[in-house]
Design an enzyme around this catalytic site. Structure first.
Site, PDB file in Angstrom:
ATOM      1  CG  HIS A 137      -1.771  -1.175   1.428  1.00  8.12           C
ATOM      2  ND1 HIS A 137      -2.266  -1.575   2.648  1.00  8.12           N
ATOM      3  CD2 HIS A 137      -2.274  -2.049   0.527  1.00  8.12           C
ATOM      4  CE1 HIS A 137      -3.029  -2.644   2.500  1.00  8.12           C
ATOM      5  NE2 HIS A 137      -3.043  -2.972   1.222  1.00  8.12           N
TER       6      HIS A 137
HETATM    7  C1  FAD Z   1      -1.171  -8.280  -2.977  1.00  5.82           C
HETATM    8  C2  FAD Z   1      -1.943  -7.010  -2.817  1.00  5.82           C
HETATM    9  C3  FAD Z   1      -3.045  -6.993  -1.990  1.00  5.82           C
HETATM   10  C4  FAD Z   1      -3.754  -5.802  -1.805  1.00  5.82           C
HETATM   11  N1  FAD Z   1      -4.861  -5.825  -1.028  1.00  5.82           N
HETATM   12  C5  FAD Z   1      -5.530  -4.685  -0.808  1.00  5.82           C
HETATM   13  C6  FAD Z   1      -6.701  -4.686  -0.003  1.00  5.82           C
HETATM   14  O1  FAD Z   1      -7.155  -5.714   0.489  1.00  5.82           O
HETATM   15  N2  FAD Z   1      -7.318  -3.495   0.230  1.00  5.82           N
HETATM   16  C7  FAD Z   1      -6.862  -2.333  -0.281  1.00  5.82           C
HETATM   17  O2  FAD Z   1      -7.451  -1.294  -0.028  1.00  5.82           O
HETATM   18  N3  FAD Z   1      -5.780  -2.323  -1.103  1.00  5.82           N
HETATM   19  C8  FAD Z   1      -5.111  -3.466  -1.369  1.00  5.82           C
HETATM   20  N4  FAD Z   1      -4.033  -3.448  -2.199  1.00  5.82           N
HETATM   21  C9  FAD Z   1      -3.611  -2.159  -2.786  1.00  5.82           C
HETATM   22  C10 FAD Z   1      -4.453  -1.765  -3.980  1.00  5.82           C
HETATM   23  O3  FAD Z   1      -4.308  -2.709  -5.002  1.00  5.82           O
HETATM   24  C11 FAD Z   1      -4.030  -0.377  -4.443  1.00  5.82           C
HETATM   25  O4  FAD Z   1      -4.232   0.520  -3.376  1.00  5.82           O
HETATM   26  C12 FAD Z   1      -4.838   0.151  -5.617  1.00  5.82           C
HETATM   27  O5  FAD Z   1      -4.783  -0.720  -6.714  1.00  5.82           O
HETATM   28  C13 FAD Z   1      -4.306   1.519  -6.027  1.00  5.82           C
HETATM   29  O6  FAD Z   1      -5.082   2.000  -7.078  1.00  5.82           O
HETATM   30  P1  FAD Z   1      -4.512   3.075  -8.120  1.00  5.82           P
HETATM   31  O7  FAD Z   1      -5.519   3.195  -9.199  1.00  5.82           O
HETATM   32  O8  FAD Z   1      -4.121   4.277  -7.361  1.00  5.82           O
HETATM   33  O9  FAD Z   1      -3.151   2.439  -8.645  1.00  5.82           O
HETATM   34  P2  FAD Z   1      -2.895   1.098  -9.446  1.00  5.82           P
HETATM   35  O10 FAD Z   1      -3.963   0.118  -9.166  1.00  5.82           O
HETATM   36  O11 FAD Z   1      -1.508   0.678  -9.154  1.00  5.82           O
HETATM   37  O12 FAD Z   1      -3.033   1.522 -10.955  1.00  5.82           O
HETATM   38  C14 FAD Z   1      -2.123   2.405 -11.571  1.00  5.82           C
HETATM   39  C15 FAD Z   1      -2.134   2.149 -13.060  1.00  5.82           C
HETATM   40  O13 FAD Z   1      -1.366   3.179 -13.673  1.00  5.82           O
HETATM   41  C16 FAD Z   1      -0.614   2.613 -14.705  1.00  5.82           C
HETATM   42  N5  FAD Z   1       0.560   3.457 -14.968  1.00  5.82           N
HETATM   43  C17 FAD Z   1       1.633   3.658 -14.173  1.00  5.82           C
HETATM   44  N6  FAD Z   1       2.505   4.493 -14.772  1.00  5.82           N
HETATM   45  C18 FAD Z   1       1.958   4.834 -15.962  1.00  5.82           C
HETATM   46  C19 FAD Z   1       2.377   5.667 -17.030  1.00  5.82           C
HETATM   47  N7  FAD Z   1       3.525   6.348 -16.989  1.00  5.82           N
HETATM   48  N8  FAD Z   1       1.573   5.764 -18.120  1.00  5.82           N
HETATM   49  C20 FAD Z   1       0.392   5.096 -18.179  1.00  5.82           C
HETATM   50  N9  FAD Z   1      -0.041   4.293 -17.182  1.00  5.82           N
HETATM   51  C21 FAD Z   1       0.727   4.175 -16.095  1.00  5.82           C
HETATM   52  C22 FAD Z   1      -0.233   1.247 -14.183  1.00  5.82           C
HETATM   53  O14 FAD Z   1       0.109   0.406 -15.267  1.00  5.82           O
HETATM   54  C23 FAD Z   1      -1.485   0.831 -13.446  1.00  5.82           C
HETATM   55  O15 FAD Z   1      -2.346   0.067 -14.254  1.00  5.82           O
HETATM   56  C24 FAD Z   1      -3.327  -4.618  -2.437  1.00  5.82           C
HETATM   57  C25 FAD Z   1      -2.233  -4.657  -3.303  1.00  5.82           C
HETATM   58  C26 FAD Z   1      -1.541  -5.841  -3.492  1.00  5.82           C
HETATM   59  C27 FAD Z   1      -0.363  -5.862  -4.403  1.00  5.82           C
END
Ligand code: FAD
Ligand code: SF4
Lengths: 181, 532
Positions: free
Chosen positions: B469
């Site tokens: 996280h």
């Molecule tokens: C094993 C595991 C278990 C988890 N369990 C939980 C849970 O139970 N509860 C919880 O709240 N959270 C959990 N999380 C965390 C949760 O997955 C993240 O908090 C959440 O996915 C974040 O969302 P986001 O959209 O901010 O980022 P992300 O989901 O990381 O998405 C970001 C996206 O941006 C894209 N990107 C990055 N750089 C670029 C670029 N330069 N150009 C274009 N695209 C780009 C990436 O490819 C990605 O697809 C867990 C994570 C893991 C790994």
């Protein structure tokens, strides 16, 4: 513990073949449902003979009546043409080893001979690898394939008192009730 | 998709970078309001009907787990230099759906104290918004993602609306640990989670595949691709495999003009837009800003505070596991059903917040036990009996405080597949985190020992696992000298650049962050809409 064709259907369904349609109906609506007929080009008979004989060796002794299970399971799995080809290749390789050791096809060996052949091939030390050498592919596409099919089915789970093993969509009741043995 | 499909659109209303849950939710929210939206995503699309096969890759020992979602390699290269190794390629996924393709899906709200660490304890900093400001957005996020939960948690923050779905009942092994907690005067309750306990929003109810992390084949577990599909159905355009290389601003440095992205053949294009939302997660978001440095922003875009990349936090993850003489029925579902938040709202400043969850997937699964052994026949039963059985376990997520030296920078000595410096992660834990961890581990041990288990593993307090996280690297605040974005999630420096990510969290609490990310994203979408 008797295996049945039905158990194979359950194992296949878990893997997404022949009715394992659980993602909202709208998502997979156009996916075909298997009638158990392989769609590959090679004749699957010798693959089925080999895998049935191999299952007699690799399945735990508690598991009986493996033939209908294996036939159904393998027929479902080889609907995927790439896996079909890979499994047939691996079965041919295993068969060739049987011929050179025992001058017989693998399915003609009795289970003790089959077991000894797997020992000779060092199967317990071999890393399963779908792109590896011959022995690694035998381990991946035949030995582990058969074990995987079994262990994802509720019958396989029952070996350790588990109704709903991981990879099997057995619903939400079992986890609340705990182990059943 | 052909190369021309990845040509830029005419200048659009909004360009969203990243297609995780934050990118998906903001894209959907703005497309639904009638805006012309383009989403640029670095990773590939992952067709839903491949998920069973991906689950098989996870279960069978021949496959490295990174194969499930195709992680690693030059695209995802990074370096880690902190006192604790940061395993970046197991804490984020690049693909349509983002890291939630792989997450477990627990969705608690932060507690009011998490927004007020400085005023309550003299630690770190307060958020510029309070729990009450976020409360309606939390409810909206729960209904958008589909959260199953119950109001049985005496420690939960106040809420007015019921959960969209009923909670999952506790497991058999929960009942063993629950009895131990009762002896210890610890209250146990359900876990809110973005997982369908009944059919919801056109997706199946959970059917107990038990492999949620890393892949749910049934679609019962929410992931970011849900909102990407919704955004597309409202007219948004989503391009996959187009990593954004940098953002370019106008000559005055007041507005972003274009996102420059690369297509799989290496061609670069400029997507112009009136508003930009960066939603790349807490590591790639600061990295993209640092990669977008210019004459006006020599230290990185939107970085006149110097805070971009700093204050990296994670939740410190501690596992304590053991064995009982009786079977505990693990691995029938892939998620936890009971936790305790009793230790969350602390009196003293240190030790801080943590919560303890009970595992339903402790020890090896039967498939792992059998296929990992190498044997066959009799050996299979013996291996399964040896390895599968009385396992039981707990996990604790522990709060750490922001530290400017815990940070993401660029490592010029190593480059990714496009020649950009890779992220260098310097993650430090700090005394508050360690002291809180000691209390958490003690509590976990007490519970297992009270249950009669022999403890066989405990994560050491000084070397936690990453909770996966990452947070804090483009922090939110009122003061432009100390923070990167304002309470509207807009960068202080550029008037049309918004950040939707846990990177904006000024402090991280100990609750899983994604519901808060979703709530903040819904709030940010309103502000972007107002600016259009
Ligand atoms: C094993 C595991 C278990 C988890 N369990 C939980 C849970 O139970 N509860 C919880 O709240 N959270 C959990 N999380 C965390 C949760 O997955 C993240 O908090 C959440 O996915 C974040 O969302 P986001 O959209 O901010 O980022 P992300 O989901 O990381 O998405 C970001 C996206 O941006 C894209 N990107 C990055 N750089 C670029 C670029 N330069 N150009 C274009 N695209 C780009 C990436 O490819 C990605 O697809 C867990 C994570 C893991 C790994
Ligand atoms: S147990 Fe997990 S993987 Fe299985 S259907 Fe439920 S959410 Fe999906």
């Amino acid at each position: 513990m008797e295996l049945t064709r039905r158990d194979a259907v359950a194992a296949l369904a878990a893997i997404g073949i022949g009715g394992g349609v659980v993602y909202g109906a709208f998502e997979f609506a156009d996916r075909g449902v298997s009638d158990g007929t392989p769609s590959g080009t090679e004749d699957p008979d010798s693959l089925l003979e080999t895998t049935v004989a191999l299952a007699e060796v690799v399945y735990p002794p508690e598991v009986t009546e493996v033939e209908p299970f294996v036939r159904e399971f393998v027929s479902g799995r080889i609907e995927d043409d790439d896996r079909h080809t890979a499994m047939v290749d691996a079965a041919d390789a295993l068969d060739a080893r049987a011929r050179s050791e025992y001058s017989a096809s693998f399915y003609e060996l009795d289970p003790e001979e089959g077991d000894a052949l797997l020992e000779t091939l060092g199967m317990s030390e071999v890393d399963p690898d779908p792109e590896g050498d011959e022995r690694e592919r035998i381990r991946y596409y035949l030995v582990n394939e058969l074990l995987y099919g079994l262990l994802r089915s509720p019958k396989g789970g029952q070996l350790v008192g588990l109704e709903n093993p991981p990879g099997h969509p057995g619903g939400l009741e079992a986890y609340q009730q705990g182990p059943d043995r | 998709m052909s190369a021309t499909d990845r040509a830029p659109s005419e200048r659009v209303d909004v360009c969203v970078v990243g297609a995780g849950p934050a990118g998906g939710i903001v894209a959907h929210s703005l497309a639904e309001r009638g805006h012309d939206v383009v989403v640029l995503e670095a990773g590939p699309r992952v067709p839903l009907d491949e998920r069973l096969e991906r689950m098989e890759r996870h279960q069978r020992p021949a496959h490295d787990w990174t194969e499930v979602w195709g992680m690693g390699g030059d695209r995802d290269a990074y370096t880690s230099t902190g006192d604790v190794d940061y395993p970046l390629n197991s804490t984020r996924i690049k693909g349509v759906g983002g890291t939630t393709l792989h997450w477990i899906g627990y969705t608690p709200r932060l507690h009011p104290k998490d927004f007020e660490m400085e005023s309550r304890y003299g630690l770190a900093t307060d958020w510029p918004i309070a729990y009450d400001d976020l409360r309606p957005y939390y409810a909206e996020a729960e209904s958008a993602m589909g959260v199953a939960g119950a109001e049985d948690n005496p420690f939960a923050p106040p809420r007015e609306e019921p959960f969209p779905m009923e909670a999952f009942p506790p497991s058999h092994s929960d009942s063993i640990l629950d009895a131990a907690c009762e002896q210890l005067d610890i209250d146990v309750h359900s876990v809110p989670q973005a997982r369908n306990s009944e059919g919801y929003d056109g997706r199946s109810a959970c059917v107990g595949y038990g492999t949620c992390h890393p892949v749910c084949p049934s679609g019962a577990k929410y992931d970011g691709s849900v909102h990407i599909r919704k955004a597309e159905s409202e007219g948004a355009r989503v391009l996959d495999r187009v990593p954004v290389q940098r953002l370019e601003h106008d000559p005055e440095g007041e507005r972003v003009e274009a996102a420059v992205y690369a297509t799989p053949d290496g061609t670069e294009h400029r997507q112009e837009a009136r508003q930009f939302v960066v939603a790349c997660g807490a590591i790639e978001t600061p990295r993209l800003l640092l990669l977008s440095k210019s004459d006006i922003y020599p230290d990185g875009l939107a970085n006149s505070s110097g805070a971009v990349g700093r204050y990296l936090m994670d939740h410190l993850l501690y596992l304590v596991t053991g064995r009982l003489a009786e079977p505990t029925g693990q691995h029938q579902v892939g998620f936890s059903t009971s936790v305790t938040h009793q230790f969350y709202d602390h009196e003293e400043s240190t030790p801080g917040s943590f919560f303890v969850g009970f595992l339903n997937y402790a020890g090896p699964s039967p498939v792992e036990a059998a296929l990992g052994d190498g044997g066959w026949g009799d050996d299979i039963t013996a291996a399964m009996e040896r390895s599968y059985g009385g396992h039981i376990g707990t996990e604790a997520l522990v709060e750490q405080l922001p530290d400017p030296d815990s940070r993401v920078t660029l490592d010029p000595s190593e480059t990714d597949d496009h020649g950009n410096p890779v992220p260098q992660i310097h993650w430090t834990v700090g005394d508050h985190g360690r002291a809180t961890a000691e209390k958490a581990i003690r509590t976990q041990r007490d519970i297992l020992e009270e249950a009669g288990a022999s403890v066989d593993y405990a994560t050491p307090a000084h070397s936690p696992l990453s909770g996966s996280h990452p947070m804090g690297t483009t922090r939110m605040g009122d003061d432009p000298d100390e923070s990167v974005v304002d309470p509207r999630l807009r960068t202080h420096d550029l008037e049309n650049l918004t950040v939707a990510s846990s990177s904006v969290f000024p402090t991280g609490g100990a609750m899983n962050p994604t519901l808060t990310i979703a709530a903040l994203t819904l709030k940010a979408a309103e502000h972007v809409d107002a600016d259009l």
